[in-house]
Design an enzyme around this catalytic site. Sequence first.
Site, PDB file in Angstrom:
ATOM      1  N   ASP A 210     -11.704  -7.545 -13.790  1.00 57.80           N
ATOM      2  CA  ASP A 210     -10.414  -6.937 -14.112  1.00 57.80           C
ATOM      3  C   ASP A 210      -9.514  -7.796 -14.993  1.00 57.80           C
ATOM      4  O   ASP A 210      -8.459  -7.349 -15.445  1.00 57.80           O
ATOM      5  CB  ASP A 210      -9.678  -6.561 -12.815  1.00 57.80           C
ATOM      6  CG  ASP A 210      -9.568  -7.739 -11.837  1.00 57.80           C
ATOM      7  OD1 ASP A 210      -9.424  -8.887 -12.285  1.00 57.80           O
ATOM      8  OD2 ASP A 210      -9.620  -7.502 -10.612  1.00 57.80           O
TER       9      ASP A 210
ATOM     10  N   HIS B  88     -19.429 -12.050 -13.698  1.00 53.49           N
ATOM     11  CA  HIS B  88     -19.973 -10.706 -13.893  1.00 53.49           C
ATOM     12  C   HIS B  88     -19.370 -10.025 -15.115  1.00 53.49           C
ATOM     13  O   HIS B  88     -19.315  -8.798 -15.194  1.00 53.49           O
ATOM     14  CB  HIS B  88     -19.764  -9.862 -12.625  1.00 53.49           C
ATOM     15  CG  HIS B  88     -20.506 -10.431 -11.435  1.00 53.49           C
ATOM     16  ND1 HIS B  88     -20.241 -10.073 -10.136  1.00 53.49           N
ATOM     17  CD2 HIS B  88     -21.508 -11.341 -11.359  1.00 53.49           C
ATOM     18  CE1 HIS B  88     -21.049 -10.739  -9.315  1.00 53.49           C
ATOM     19  NE2 HIS B  88     -21.827 -11.518 -10.030  1.00 53.49           N
TER      20      HIS B  88
HETATM   21  P1  CNA Z   1     -17.017  -6.713  -1.849  1.00 57.59           P
HETATM   22  O1  CNA Z   1     -18.434  -6.758  -1.457  1.00 57.59           O
HETATM   23  O2  CNA Z   1     -16.341  -5.397  -1.930  1.00 57.59           O
HETATM   24  O3  CNA Z   1     -16.198  -7.642  -0.820  1.00 57.59           O
HETATM   25  C1  CNA Z   1     -14.809  -7.714  -0.797  1.00 57.59           C
HETATM   26  C2  CNA Z   1     -14.390  -8.525   0.424  1.00 57.59           C
HETATM   27  O4  CNA Z   1     -12.999  -8.726   0.357  1.00 57.59           O
HETATM   28  C3  CNA Z   1     -14.680  -7.828   1.749  1.00 57.59           C
HETATM   29  O5  CNA Z   1     -15.167  -8.763   2.677  1.00 57.59           O
HETATM   30  C4  CNA Z   1     -13.312  -7.283   2.165  1.00 57.59           C
HETATM   31  O6  CNA Z   1     -13.151  -7.212   3.551  1.00 57.59           O
HETATM   32  C5  CNA Z   1     -12.402  -8.318   1.589  1.00 57.59           C
HETATM   33  N1  CNA Z   1     -11.061  -7.851   1.229  1.00 57.59           N
HETATM   34  C6  CNA Z   1     -10.707  -6.709   0.580  1.00 57.59           C
HETATM   35  N2  CNA Z   1      -9.384  -6.710   0.340  1.00 57.59           N
HETATM   36  C7  CNA Z   1      -8.889  -7.853   0.858  1.00 57.59           C
HETATM   37  C8  CNA Z   1      -7.594  -8.424   0.929  1.00 57.59           C
HETATM   38  N3  CNA Z   1      -6.519  -7.823   0.406  1.00 57.59           N
HETATM   39  N4  CNA Z   1      -7.451  -9.617   1.540  1.00 57.59           N
HETATM   40  C9  CNA Z   1      -8.536 -10.246   2.088  1.00 57.59           C
HETATM   41  N5  CNA Z   1      -9.787  -9.761   2.045  1.00 57.59           N
HETATM   42  C10 CNA Z   1      -9.965  -8.584   1.428  1.00 57.59           C
HETATM   43  O7  CNA Z   1     -16.819  -7.410  -3.277  1.00 57.59           O
HETATM   44  P2  CNA Z   1     -17.398  -8.804  -3.863  1.00 57.59           P
HETATM   45  O8  CNA Z   1     -16.473  -9.216  -4.914  1.00 57.59           O
HETATM   46  O9  CNA Z   1     -17.747  -9.726  -2.766  1.00 57.59           O
HETATM   47  O10 CNA Z   1     -18.778  -8.531  -4.604  1.00 57.59           O
HETATM   48  C11 CNA Z   1     -19.307  -7.416  -5.170  1.00 57.59           C
HETATM   49  C12 CNA Z   1     -19.101  -7.082  -6.666  1.00 57.59           C
HETATM   50  C13 CNA Z   1     -17.941  -6.183  -6.794  1.00 57.59           C
HETATM   51  C14 CNA Z   1     -18.857  -8.109  -7.667  1.00 57.59           C
HETATM   52  O11 CNA Z   1     -19.963  -8.173  -8.490  1.00 57.59           O
HETATM   53  C15 CNA Z   1     -17.656  -7.631  -8.547  1.00 57.59           C
HETATM   54  O12 CNA Z   1     -17.989  -7.771  -9.881  1.00 57.59           O
HETATM   55  C16 CNA Z   1     -17.499  -6.221  -8.240  1.00 57.59           C
HETATM   56  N6  CNA Z   1     -16.130  -5.613  -8.280  1.00 57.59           N
HETATM   57  C17 CNA Z   1     -15.086  -6.154  -8.970  1.00 57.59           C
HETATM   58  C18 CNA Z   1     -13.820  -5.571  -8.931  1.00 57.59           C
HETATM   59  C19 CNA Z   1     -12.682  -6.161  -9.720  1.00 57.59           C
HETATM   60  O13 CNA Z   1     -12.894  -6.638 -10.835  1.00 57.59           O
HETATM   61  N7  CNA Z   1     -11.462  -6.183  -9.154  1.00 57.59           N
HETATM   62  C20 CNA Z   1     -13.604  -4.425  -8.150  1.00 57.59           C
HETATM   63  C21 CNA Z   1     -14.695  -3.883  -7.447  1.00 57.59           C
HETATM   64  C22 CNA Z   1     -15.955  -4.473  -7.530  1.00 57.59           C
END
Ligand code: CNA
Length: 351
Positions: A193, A210
């Site tokens: 993002d 990524h």
């Molecule tokens: P994930 O697997 O979705 O894990 C997210 C983690 O964060 C989980 O354990 C949640 O419980 C925790 N979580 C969510 N919100 C909060 C918060 N406000 N405070 C504390 N904890 C929180 O995502 P990962 O990033 O671990 O890995 C997977 C992919 C998702 C990556 O390759 C990213 O590139 C990809 N991604 C990126 C975005 C972005 O750019 N914002 C959005 C969605 C997915």
Amino acid sequence: MGLATNEASLGLLQVVIQHPMNGAASTPAEASPGWCEVCLKDMQTLVALEEHRRGKKHLRKAVGDRKARLIHERVQALSESERHNVLRGERSLLGIATRLRRGGQRVVVLLGAGVSTSAGIPDYRGGSGVYSTAAGRGAFSSGGFKADPAAFWALIRQTCSPLRRVEPTVTHRFLTTLHRRGLLQRVYTQNVDGLERAAGVPDDKLVCCHGSLGSARCSSCGAAADAAEGFSMRAGAPCCVACGQAVRPDIVFFDEPLPQRFHELKGADLAACTLLVVAGTSLSVYPFAGLLDECSLTTPRLLINREASGPFLRPDAAAHAYRDVLWLGECDAGVSCLARILGWEEGAEEE
Ligand code: CNA
């Protein structure tokens, strides 16, 4: 290319249903007999890929077990006082703050989608995340994109369009505090993002593991393209001006290798790291999650997350418990708490 629909091929179709390239989910009755409708690969290729995936999973488990044994042996080789000195027995944010106040710290930060949810971008595995639907899981592979570029663009327009003017969060801004104080070795982010950059983290301190939604290229000839066009369209996928094929953002799909920069920098960064801060990640995507094992055994590791993940799942049972701090809750709250202990709240005068 298709295979006859008999019991054996239905057995193969079970493999197609959860195949490794796009994770597409469907029942045998819905699936086409000869090929996957999502990635358009024939079933024989998919069966081979599935076998490869199972082989890789088996190998990863064997390597993981061996690594855990090695870490255990190396931890046993540390003296009691070496282990105690890491956090001086204070396995909390206070211990981390005390460590940060010691001179000459080199902080490596590892980020996941959870640091951007408070900015309004859904994470990946959460209830409204991309992983919650079969279409979402399929869209983030090169096969899924190829099969339906318009569906991919519709999904990212809806979830993390830069045109929505999303602002960096408290956690993103804390990165710039670390940088201004000369403590930041590097930020490794899984997020696409661009909020780290928007918060003021300089490019040389950032590894976008990524990729990024901020730039784009043709999925066929590779020519650079305008990422903003894809986000401003109401529907469909942008096309390459050179060859007419679909344009894709410069992000790393699940079946693609990570950028060279990740491999070039991680060794020296993790060797230099004296404090590892991990936030907002389920630590389930490799090779990113493997970075946690690469820092020294005398480097403390802090995870701020809604739930325990990776090596923090059983922090007290593991051999490296002496250096791990788990702070459960919202990223912004955890970071604010740490900043408060340090007297580094936003707006506070920097020393
Ligand atoms: P994930 O697997 O979705 O894990 C997210 C983690 O964060 C989980 O354990 C949640 O419980 C925790 N979580 C969510 N919100 C909060 C918060 N406000 N405070 C504390 N904890 C929180 O995502 P990962 O990033 O671990 O890995 C997977 C992919 C998702 C990556 O390759 C990213 O590139 C990809 N991604 C990126 C975005 C972005 O750019 N914002 C959005 C969605 C997915």
